[in-house]
Design a protein around this motif. Sequence first.
Motif, PDB file in Angstrom:
ATOM      1  N   ARG A   7       0.979  -1.046  -0.114  1.00  0.00           N
ATOM      2  CA  ARG A   7      -0.046   0.144  -0.170  1.00  0.00           C
ATOM      3  C   ARG A   7       0.865   1.246  -0.146  1.00  0.00           C
ATOM      4  O   ARG A   7       0.884   2.276  -0.782  1.00  0.00           O
TER       5      ARG A   7
ATOM      6  N   ARG B  88      -7.512   5.522  -3.907  1.00  0.00           N
ATOM      7  CA  ARG B  88      -6.420   4.824  -3.893  1.00  0.00           C
ATOM      8  C   ARG B  88      -5.134   5.638  -3.399  1.00  0.00           C
ATOM      9  O   ARG B  88      -4.255   5.422  -2.965  1.00  0.00           O
ATOM     10  N   TYR B 157      -4.535  -3.873  -2.062  1.00  0.00           N
ATOM     11  CA  TYR B 157      -3.303  -3.346  -2.863  1.00  0.00           C
ATOM     12  C   TYR B 157      -2.373  -4.245  -3.323  1.00  0.00           C
ATOM     13  O   TYR B 157      -1.725  -3.731  -4.560  1.00  0.00           O
TER      14      TYR B 157
END
Lengths: 302, 270
Positions: A7, B88, B157
């Motif tokens: 991430r 995002r 992700y």
Amino acid sequence: MPARAARFRLTQRMRRNATLIGLLLLPAIGLRLFTAVYPFFNTIWLSFHDWNPAFPPQQFVGLKNFQALTRDIAVTSSISFTILFVVVSTLLEIALGMAIALILNRAFFGRGAVRAVNLIPWAIPMVVAAVGFRWMYDTQYGIINDLLHRTIGVKVPWLVDFWGARAAVIATNVWKSTPFVGLVLLAALQGIPQDLYEAGRVDGTNRISAFFYITLPLIMPQIVTIGLFMVVWQLAAFDLVFAMTGGGPGFATQVLAYRIYQVAFMALNFGYASAISMVLFVVVGVASVIGLALFRKVEVSL
Amino acid sequence: MLTAAVLAFLFVVLFPFYWIVLSSFTPKYELFTIPPRYWFSNFTLENYQVLAESIPLARYFVNSLLFAAGSSVVSVAAAFLASYALARIQFRGANVVFIVFVMSLALPQVGGLVPLFELFKNTNLINTYHGLVMLMSSLVLPFTIWILVPFLRQIPYEIEEAAIIDGARLPQLFWFITLPIMRPALVTMLIINFIIAWNELIYPLVFATSGSNKTLSVGLVELAVQPTAGGGRPWDLLSAMSVVMIVPILVLVLFFQRLIVSGLTRGAVK
């Protein structure tokens, strides 16, 4: 690969790229600026002006438009009916929507089909509901008066009577919008863990006390959310009144949204229409603030 | 008790549809009888025939279809790109932008008509297809973003990271990875926005004023509010036109019931 690292790397890579963010947001922000934000601020500006598009120059007139609307019975009665329409509709929609949700949450034969039916009033155009009910409310040939005549022997001059027309418009709106509220409340009911009810049963609750002590407090945030949504949405309602009554008889069913349209595009009084729009903005703003405060209260009390 | 409640519910919801359909297949002179007839008698298609002769029905139908399809595609495309950035790429202020988007839902559509009309006149957008599609997509945009952002946040992700490591650039990433994962949510919003646009009245009424641009909704209200010789309403034509307007919606609801419900309730339940 640990999720957190993934991430981090992904967002880091893109975050540095301001052009990319800009490009992704551009279509959406552009559309909203062009068709919602600019018109909103321009309406505020126009409300202090006199402007008939047939005689171009806009003239600054200060508060004249606002002084005029306090004396304009078409506007004052549309404010009062808009508020009445929204408050009564929303309360009925929540009460009846709750009933629909409770029914559709029980197990019975054909439940899937009935849930599909529940979606239909939401999906059809408001103008079709308006026209269809206008036909059914017809004083002479309408089906509603025929049923009333057969059962209790009266005929009501629905759409030509002051309160008859108001009741008919609100009833049509409730018919069209309640199933949507029911749908949302049903989803809320489905989110309640079943073991809470079992624990309640051990403690001796019956079905009615379980509803008031378990169900209702748990879905209160959703009730307030959908209530706020319906209020804000219905304050701007236009189609129903336009196609069903034209605001009549007299100004009985006149709502702000339809009055703005009439003043702007039939009377071509753009400045005055903008001043009435300001009233609508203020009403929506006040309703939103009250709704959000209420939401905070029920959310905290959980 | 439960059965009675279900039956009462079905009756209240479905009876108006029965009445409109019945009226649309009933000869005009029989609509105006006292008492009204509760069942099909002298079934006729005449009302549909007269309707198609008195207004450009096919034209309006195609206009509605193109308007709804265009608005639904443009709104979902724009909402997808924006939602991607908002969900995002956690850039500074992403949450504020998201909240502003959602709150703009509350701006009353009718309140902006006057400036929009002037703006559209000056930019020659009145009576254009792209002008109408822009207005309509913008109207449904906040709700679409509201639904898509939480959905995007759920996608792990790692999937995208892996693609990037394999050398995918953003267009490829969208096309091969993100869009396929998002497909159910995107299809849902395409259908919901199509229905909302198909039903839309105000924008076509104000911004599609020439005969060749009008939609079914505008045609219907014109029939409903136009003054007539006897003062009565052409219920034969109005009911036939209502049926024409409802049928495509019913088909969508029957086929995509589950998707529509999931889309409509996601925002409220989250």
